[in-house]
Design a protein around this motif. Sequence first.
Motif, PDB file in Angstrom:
ATOM      1  N   ARG A  83       0.829  -1.210   0.000  1.00 50.87           N
ATOM      2  CA  ARG A  83       0.000   0.000   0.000  1.00 50.87           C
ATOM      3  C   ARG A  83       0.863   1.258   0.000  1.00 50.87           C
ATOM      4  NH1 ARG A  83      -3.247  -3.231   3.472  1.00 50.87           N
ATOM      5  NH2 ARG A  83      -2.258  -2.323   5.326  1.00 50.87           N
ATOM      6  N   PHE A  84       1.964   1.225   0.746  1.00 52.96           N
ATOM      7  CA  PHE A  84       2.881   2.364   0.754  1.00 52.96           C
ATOM      8  C   PHE A  84       3.444   2.604  -0.643  1.00 52.96           C
ATOM      9  CE2 PHE A  84       7.477   3.358   0.749  1.00 52.96           C
ATOM     10  CZ  PHE A  84       7.402   4.695   1.117  1.00 52.96           C
ATOM     11  N   LEU A  85       3.899   1.551  -1.315  1.00 58.17           N
ATOM     12  CA  LEU A  85       4.461   1.707  -2.648  1.00 58.17           C
ATOM     13  C   LEU A  85       3.417   2.229  -3.625  1.00 58.17           C
ATOM     14  CD1 LEU A  85       6.615  -1.549  -2.914  1.00 58.17           C
ATOM     15  CD2 LEU A  85       7.376   0.759  -2.340  1.00 58.17           C
ATOM     16  N   GLU A  86       2.227   1.684  -3.562  1.00 57.95           N
ATOM     17  CA  GLU A  86       1.153   2.113  -4.452  1.00 57.95           C
ATOM     18  C   GLU A  86       0.813   3.589  -4.225  1.00 57.95           C
ATOM     19  OE1 GLU A  86      -2.553  -0.373  -5.961  1.00 57.95           O
ATOM     20  OE2 GLU A  86      -2.905   0.437  -3.958  1.00 57.95           O
ATOM     21  N   ALA A  87       0.676   3.982  -2.971  1.00 59.92           N
ATOM     22  CA  ALA A  87       0.361   5.377  -2.650  1.00 59.92           C
ATOM     23  C   ALA A  87       1.490   6.310  -3.095  1.00 59.92           C
ATOM     24  CB  ALA A  87       0.107   5.528  -1.151  1.00 59.92           C
ATOM     25  N   SER A  88       2.735   5.864  -2.967  1.00 58.61           N
ATOM     26  CA  SER A  88       3.884   6.681  -3.372  1.00 58.61           C
ATOM     27  C   SER A  88       3.878   6.912  -4.876  1.00 58.61           C
ATOM     28  CB  SER A  88       5.190   6.003  -2.951  1.00 58.61           C
ATOM     29  OG  SER A  88       5.250   5.846  -1.555  1.00 58.61           O
ATOM     30  N   ILE A  89       3.617   5.864  -5.635  1.00 54.43           N
ATOM     31  CA  ILE A  89       3.581   5.986  -7.093  1.00 54.43           C
ATOM     32  C   ILE A  89       2.461   6.931  -7.522  1.00 54.43           C
ATOM     33  CG2 ILE A  89       3.192   4.731  -9.259  1.00 54.43           C
ATOM     34  CD1 ILE A  89       4.397   2.257  -7.743  1.00 54.43           C
ATOM     35  N   LEU A  90       1.305   6.794  -6.913  1.00 59.68           N
ATOM     36  CA  LEU A  90       0.176   7.664  -7.254  1.00 59.68           C
ATOM     37  C   LEU A  90       0.488   9.113  -6.913  1.00 59.68           C
ATOM     38  CD1 LEU A  90      -2.845   5.452  -6.151  1.00 59.68           C
ATOM     39  CD2 LEU A  90      -2.098   5.966  -8.487  1.00 59.68           C
ATOM     40  N   HIS A  91       1.170   9.340  -5.807  1.00 61.34           N
ATOM     41  CA  HIS A  91       1.538  10.713  -5.438  1.00 61.34           C
ATOM     42  C   HIS A  91       2.473  11.316  -6.484  1.00 61.34           C
ATOM     43  CE1 HIS A  91       2.298  14.070  -2.638  1.00 61.34           C
ATOM     44  NE2 HIS A  91       3.474  14.079  -3.233  1.00 61.34           N
ATOM     45  N   LEU A  92       3.505  10.564  -6.878  1.00 64.20           N
ATOM     46  CA  LEU A  92       4.429  11.056  -7.885  1.00 64.20           C
ATOM     47  C   LEU A  92       3.717  11.282  -9.214  1.00 64.20           C
ATOM     48  CD1 LEU A  92       7.322  11.780  -8.729  1.00 64.20           C
ATOM     49  CD2 LEU A  92       7.685   9.348  -9.232  1.00 64.20           C
ATOM     50  N   GLU A  93       2.857  10.379  -9.598  1.00 59.75           N
ATOM     51  CA  GLU A  93       2.115  10.502 -10.854  1.00 59.75           C
ATOM     52  C   GLU A  93       1.261  11.761 -10.889  1.00 59.75           C
ATOM     53  OE1 GLU A  93      -0.066   9.702 -14.458  1.00 59.75           O
ATOM     54  OE2 GLU A  93       1.937   9.171 -13.737  1.00 59.75           O
ATOM     55  N   GLU A  94       0.613  12.065  -9.785  1.00 57.21           N
ATOM     56  CA  GLU A  94      -0.366  13.152  -9.772  1.00 57.21           C
ATOM     57  C   GLU A  94       0.219  14.505  -9.384  1.00 57.21           C
ATOM     58  OE1 GLU A  94      -3.331  11.628  -7.143  1.00 57.21           O
ATOM     59  OE2 GLU A  94      -3.918  10.015  -8.529  1.00 57.21           O
ATOM     60  N   ALA A  95       1.445  14.545  -8.867  1.00 59.94           N
ATOM     61  CA  ALA A  95       2.046  15.813  -8.445  1.00 59.94           C
ATOM     62  C   ALA A  95       2.327  16.692  -9.665  1.00 59.94           C
ATOM     63  CB  ALA A  95       3.336  15.559  -7.680  1.00 59.94           C
ATOM     64  N   SER A  96       1.879  17.932  -9.602  1.00 57.28           N
ATOM     65  CA  SER A  96       2.124  18.868 -10.700  1.00 57.28           C
ATOM     66  C   SER A  96       3.330  19.753 -10.435  1.00 57.28           C
ATOM     67  CB  SER A  96       0.884  19.737 -10.942  1.00 57.28           C
ATOM     68  OG  SER A  96       0.530  20.446  -9.757  1.00 57.28           O
ATOM     69  N   SER A  97       3.742  19.857  -9.182  1.00 53.75           N
ATOM     70  CA  SER A  97       4.911  20.660  -8.819  1.00 53.75           C
ATOM     71  C   SER A  97       5.362  20.240  -7.423  1.00 53.75           C
ATOM     72  CB  SER A  97       4.574  22.156  -8.836  1.00 53.75           C
ATOM     73  OG  SER A  97       3.560  22.445  -7.879  1.00 53.75           O
ATOM     74  N   GLY A  98       6.548  20.710  -7.038  1.00 54.46           N
ATOM     75  CA  GLY A  98       7.028  20.463  -5.689  1.00 54.46           C
ATOM     76  C   GLY A  98       7.428  19.034  -5.391  1.00 54.46           C
ATOM     77  N   PHE A  99       7.791  18.255  -6.424  1.00 60.97           N
ATOM     78  CA  PHE A  99       8.160  16.854  -6.203  1.00 60.97           C
ATOM     79  C   PHE A  99       9.653  16.611  -6.398  1.00 60.97           C
ATOM     80  CE2 PHE A  99       6.828  17.328 -10.623  1.00 60.97           C
ATOM     81  CZ  PHE A  99       7.873  16.756 -11.316  1.00 60.97           C
ATOM     82  N   GLU A 100      10.450  17.668  -6.460  1.00 61.79           N
ATOM     83  CA  GLU A 100      11.870  17.513  -6.761  1.00 61.79           C
ATOM     84  C   GLU A 100      12.645  16.788  -5.660  1.00 61.79           C
ATOM     85  OE1 GLU A 100      10.988  21.579  -5.050  1.00 61.79           O
ATOM     86  OE2 GLU A 100      10.241  20.415  -6.760  1.00 61.79           O
ATOM     87  N   ASN A 101      12.083  16.713  -4.456  1.00 62.09           N
ATOM     88  CA  ASN A 101      12.740  15.985  -3.351  1.00 62.09           C
ATOM     89  C   ASN A 101      12.084  14.632  -3.080  1.00 62.09           C
ATOM     90  OD1 ASN A 101      14.309  18.365  -2.821  1.00 62.09           O
ATOM     91  ND2 ASN A 101      12.552  19.199  -1.715  1.00 62.09           N
ATOM     92  N   PHE A 102      11.151  14.245  -3.925  1.00 61.31           N
ATOM     93  CA  PHE A 102      10.315  13.082  -3.635  1.00 61.31           C
ATOM     94  C   PHE A 102      11.130  11.812  -3.435  1.00 61.31           C
ATOM     95  CE2 PHE A 102       7.750   9.432  -4.854  1.00 61.31           C
ATOM     96  CZ  PHE A 102       6.628   9.605  -4.049  1.00 61.31           C
ATOM     97  N   HIS A 103      12.127  11.587  -4.280  1.00 63.25           N
ATOM     98  CA  HIS A 103      12.911  10.356  -4.225  1.00 63.25           C
ATOM     99  C   HIS A 103      13.675  10.217  -2.921  1.00 63.25           C
ATOM    100  CE1 HIS A 103      15.203  13.635  -5.808  1.00 63.25           C
ATOM    101  NE2 HIS A 103      16.346  12.995  -5.718  1.00 63.25           N
ATOM    102  N   ILE A 104      14.112  11.348  -2.349  1.00 64.33           N
ATOM    103  CA  ILE A 104      14.845  11.306  -1.084  1.00 64.33           C
ATOM    104  C   ILE A 104      13.910  10.943   0.058  1.00 64.33           C
ATOM    105  CG2 ILE A 104      16.259  12.635   0.525  1.00 64.33           C
ATOM    106  CD1 ILE A 104      17.046  14.420  -1.849  1.00 64.33           C
ATOM    107  N   ALA A 105      12.771  11.626   0.108  1.00 61.73           N
ATOM    108  CA  ALA A 105      11.789  11.320   1.149  1.00 61.73           C
ATOM    109  C   ALA A 105      11.288   9.886   1.019  1.00 61.73           C
ATOM    110  CB  ALA A 105      10.619  12.303   1.053  1.00 61.73           C
TER     111      ALA A 105
END
Length: 230
Positions: free
Chosen positions: A117-139
């Motif tokens: 569920r964590f992986l699925e939610a993470s992928i959906l967040h990255l997919e839907e983010a329009s901005s502010g995701f430049e640190n996503f991979h670190i978090a």
Amino acid sequence: MLQKTRGIVLSYIRYRETSIIVRVYTEEYGLQSYIVNSVRSSKSKGSRIALYQPLTMLEMVVYYKPDRDLHRLSEAKTTYPLQHIPFEVAKSSMALFMSEMLSKTLKEEAGNPELYRFLEASILHLEEASSGFENFHIAFLLKLAAFLGFVPSSASEFESQLREHNYPFLPDESAEAALAVFLRQPLGTPVKINRSVRGELLDAVVAFYRIHIDGLGEIKSLPVLREVLS
């Protein structure tokens, strides 16, 4: 025996003339490898190979036999067609990096619904983010570490472990503040840091993984990610 499960594609390799072997983290059986026949054939219907790009989420019907290293895939369809991750350079570079790190760190061959569920939610967040995701991979990596059993309790513990293993990590105030947010706040919480700090934190987090994951080896997608985000 035919079984249904959901899965997240991590990678694939070519197999014989028209087939592939795809590695998938499944909801029911953990990390598994499947032969997919004729997916690279010019006679195959549609662009079936697109189903097996990194982080694609699938519903699958599989031939499952315990104690086998390689299984066969009967049917597969995507549960959520990705419209942005495969086609936007920053997101696709993050996806390659995340899938490579998952391939190197997920070992269990048993279901872990909470991790799935964590992986699925993470992928959906990255997919839907329009901005502010430049640190996503670190978090993402710091959150994943909690499921792998070695998440640091604080930024100071993170720094201490690196120093104990002779990694020269001397963060400034902005890097320490960012680490605290990544560790304590929900995935995707905005953090403003410059490119230099972002690169420093990424290298430190990968070094932290090397402390805890034996044989992590070269992360081939890392130079590309650094270049894209520089």
